[in-house]
Structures are given as C-alpha cells and as structure tokens.
Design an enzyme around this catalytic site. Structure first.
Site, mmCIF file in Angstrom:
data_model
loop_
_atom_site.group_PDB
_atom_site.id
_atom_site.type_symbol
_atom_site.label_atom_id
_atom_site.label_comp_id
_atom_site.label_asym_id
_atom_site.label_seq_id
_atom_site.Cartn_x
_atom_site.Cartn_y
_atom_site.Cartn_z
ATOM 1 N N SER A 146 -40.307 16.758 33.108
ATOM 2 C CA SER A 146 -40.909 16.506 31.802
ATOM 3 C C SER A 146 -42.239 17.267 31.706
ATOM 4 C CB SER A 146 -41.060 14.993 31.601
ATOM 5 O OG SER A 146 -41.311 14.694 30.258
ATOM 6 N N ASP A 223 -31.025 12.241 26.593
ATOM 7 C CA ASP A 223 -32.473 12.114 26.822
ATOM 8 C C ASP A 223 -33.156 11.726 25.514
ATOM 9 O OD1 ASP A 223 -35.263 12.708 27.179
ATOM 10 O OD2 ASP A 223 -34.729 14.010 28.849
ATOM 11 N N HIS A 255 -33.705 10.329 30.457
ATOM 12 C CA HIS A 255 -34.940 10.970 30.947
ATOM 13 C C HIS A 255 -35.423 10.350 32.262
ATOM 14 C CE1 HIS A 255 -38.162 13.761 29.870
ATOM 15 N NE2 HIS A 255 -39.091 12.862 30.132
#
Lengths: 278, 278
Positions: A146, A223, A255
């Site tokens: 991320s 996600d 995620h």
C-alpha cells in the site's frame, strides 16, 4: 542501538531494535529477521519491507508469514516503522497524515520537515546501519504494501543501483493522483504538484531511466482501496515505457495481510532470484 | 449467526462469525478457515484451535500461519474466543482470570457459573454449529497453545470418541499444580483440589482410559513460562500410563507465535494424517 525483542523463528531469529536515527532526529524501531545462514555467520542479502498507513514495525513481522521463506532463501528482512514518532514529533488527527504515515519522502514543509525524512532514513541511514551491525551484504531488495508499495517502487526508481530487486503488494501506484497521496504530498512537499511527480511511481516510470528493474506487483480485485491504488495507471505507464512489469490481479483478495501472506512465497522467491544471483 | 469478516486466504477463505451461544448465554466469536476443498463443496474434517490467556479469536488467525497448511490438507480450522465477554459477564482485574481466561471448564462457582461454560461451548455447542452451517464433517481434531494446550489435551481426554487427533504447543500440562491453573480452578471449580484433577492433563492421563490418542507436544526451551507448563510431568505421566506422546523440546524458542508458526506445518500434518485417514 538497543535490542527490544528476540524470538527464535524457523531456525533463524526475529529481532526488534531501536536506535537514535540521525535522519529523523528521533528513536526509530525496526524489525530484522536473521535467517539460519546469517546466524551461522554467512553474510546475506537484505530485503527491506515498507509497511502501509497506520503500521509500525510490528505488523509485517507478526502477520505476513515471511520468515519461513526468508529462512529458506537465506534473506535478511528488515521492516522499519512507517514514520518518526513521539511527543515532540508533529502529528495529525487523521490516520493518513503524520505519525504512521510518512509516505517515504523527505518533507520540505513546516511543521514536518524537521523529522519526516523517511526517504533518507530508509534508503540511506538504515541500510548503512544494517550493513555495519549485522551479517548483511550491501545487496538490497525492496518491497512493501500500500503506502509501503508506493515507497518500495519510488525508492527503487529514485535510487538506481541501490536495489537489485523490487516488488509490491497493492501499492499506491500514482500517489500524486490518489486522495491519500495528494493530501500527504501537499503537507510534506508543498502545494506545487510538480514536486509530487518525483515521488509518483507512475510518473517516474515515464522518465528516462538508467535502470529498469523487473517489477512484481500483486493486487486483490476485492481490495476496498482500489480507487486509491490504480494499478491500471502503473500498467499503462510500464507499457508505454517498456518497463518490465508482472502485475497479477487476484480474484476475491482484499487489502489485508491474509492477501499478502497468500502470495508472500512468490515475492520472496522473486527477490531471492535477484539477490542471490552470482 | 452473523459474519463479521471474510478474507480470501491461500485459495480458501478466513472468516470470523458471531452467534448467540446457549452455553455461555453471551454472543461468542470464532474464526473459521475454509480451505479450497470446502469452498468447492467437499465436506472437510475440522481442527479446533484453543488459544491462550488474554487471546481472542483473532490471535491465531492473524499470526500462526496455519492457513497455508490447512489449504494443502483440506482442513477446516475453527478458533473460538477464550471466554465469554461483555458488560454483563463477570471479570477480574488480573489477566489470568475471567474474560480472556476461561480455561475450557464449566464453572460451578459464583459469580462465574452463569457464563463461564467453555467446555460445553467448545466440545459440544460449537462443533454442532460448525457441522450444521459449514461444509464440515463430524471428524474433529483439537489443538491449542498454553491455556489452550491444556484445553486441547483435557477436552480430548474427557470426551473419548469426540476427537480423532490432538496436539499442543507449550501446554499447561498439570494445571492443578500450576499457579495459573490453581488460581483459575479455585475460582471456577471451588476450593476442593479433588475437583481440579478432572481438568488436569497429567492427572487425567494417569486414569484408566478407553482411548489413548497419540499426543504431539512442542515446547520451547527458552519459554519464559516453563515453570507453569511442566512438560516433564506430562512426559512422566505418559511413560507410566503407556500413553503415546511425542514431546519435542526446541532450543531457543519462547512462548510466542513465532515459535508456533515455526512448527505449525508439523501439527497440521499430524492432524491431517488422522483426520484424513480412511
């Protein structure tokens, strides 16, 4: 340098250290996994792992399940905290700015510039420390998740020759276009979007580069943050620039660390192939 | 029954559910890993995992790295919370009594008896629920850590025929002799130590038993809680009774999930061999 934790793990040792970092002017913590080969005295290559928003040095080392693969491949894995922290360090009430949200840049703007120098810390100071204090070769890979995926790709692109391998899970691929990145860059780098381009993975890939390391990216199709991540923009930029990219979209994956653990073996093998090559 | 979480994981799915449990009279949460075979509609055997003091249903599912092996072997893995919880449930200021410290017994003493019925919950109510709502065979193994290792061994011994396999990491082997167990048993079962023997793994193994399932126990030699755990007493009791025990002592390993993750593959293979046997 103070060792805060040590745990036997897959024949090696997971440790957590704290030291006074010159880059940030604060104590910084990092996790380091020493594989069996390193404990036996063999110098090993090092994979740097950059975590995402809100994370500390703990998330990756407790949840990703990377130690078993690092043990097999003989890789040291170093996982720093995601920002400077402490009472004297500026912060913001939101989770996506300030402490826990360093975005792996050197801030130029008040009040952040004094401490938020995560690019210097991750790309320079931490590797020098690791290579001085542990059985570590100056042979480096970088990966992350991320915000940390953004960090891994941009640091590899901004520091040619410094890393031999790069990968990411669910990276923020075009931070200068994402709400998270725009907010952080405006605070840390100022209002001029031109300055942001130098820390945007997709924009960097469009530039003439002296080195184009093959990029492995895994992304979950379920996600919840896909609109912030934009792997489509990364893919288009790589196609235009001839930048080698393996982008794998995974049905059903979100995620979380459950997603990362599911594909961690592949990322560790990707890095080992480059870092252990003769 | 309400699903609180679902995450794709190693081709299967990690879920967290909450339901109103009759045994405890409270909402109870549990994690359940459904391997790819279960998602494809095949009924699978179930391994029950019992966690240690202070844990919830989250610790095992986020840190133990069991999903990859459960996926390979086609095992469902169910990890309940360690006690009833909530504003109306008695508690104690200490970490080792009350909420987070159910010890897998049915309490007989006030104020605990109304809600602290973890033996009924884990051995009866939860398997019935799992076998009704998921692609689960009535074929069960049980394992756990520390207080949960005590729970796994004692529940397997107290319910012959209910489980086909049993193992433990760093179990409290003789709870009636350990400070943790003596405190909890005195509160939950009353002051008469005779009642405690029926929930002490070492004492149970000395009894005439209709079934002696092979017991796999892993224990770290650097475990900071070894004086509470006493694998030596378990080993002596097994030798005297002819109870099949594989006790593995691991140099350098502590009481953490790093230890468990390092040997989780062996435990999952141990259970799969029994649960998948024709």
């Amino acid at each position: 340098m103070q060792r805060l934790e040590q745990h036997a793990s897959f024949g090696g040792r997971q440790e957590v250290w704290q030291h006074d970092a010159a880059s940030t002017g604060t104590p910084m913590k990092f996790g380091i996994y020493l594989p069996p080969a390193a404990l036996a005295g063999e110098k090993c290559p090092v994979l740097y792992w950059l975590s995402g928003l809100t994370c500390t040095e703990q998330n990756f080392i407790t949840k990703a399940g990377a130690q078993q693969w690092a043990a097999q491949h003989g890789l040291i894995v170093v996982a720093p905290d995601t920002s400077p922290r402490g009472a004297g360090v500026p912060d913001d009430a939101a989770y996506d700015l300030g402490q826990g949200a360093g975005f792996y840049v050197n801030a130029t703007q008040a009040p952040w510039a004094a401490h938020f120098r995560m690019e210097d810390y991750v790309a320079q100071e931490l590797p020098a420390l690791v290579e001085r204090h542990f059985a570590a070769l100056p042979v480096r890979g970088i990966s992350g998740h991320s915000m940390g995926g953004h960090g891994a790709i941009t640091l590899a692109l901004r520091h040619p020759g410094r890393y031999r391998s790069v990968s990411a899970f669910a990276p923020i691929c075009a931070a200068a276009q994402a709400p998270w990145g725009r907010k952080a860059f405006a605070a840390y780098l100022g209002d001029n979007p031109a300055a942001w381009q130098a820390h945007d993975a997709t924009a960097l890939i469009a530039r003439p580069l002296s080195e184009r390391l093959p990029l492995l990216v895994d992304q979950g199709e379920a996600d919840e943050f896909l609109p912030q991540l934009r792997p489509d923009l990364l893919q288009a930029a790589c196609e235009r620039a001839g930048h080698p990219l393996t982008l794998r979209m995974h049905a059903g994956h979100d995620h979380s660390y459950y997603f990362m653990a599911s594909f961690m073996a592949d990322h560790m093998a990707h890095h080992a192939a480059a870092l252990r090559a003769p």
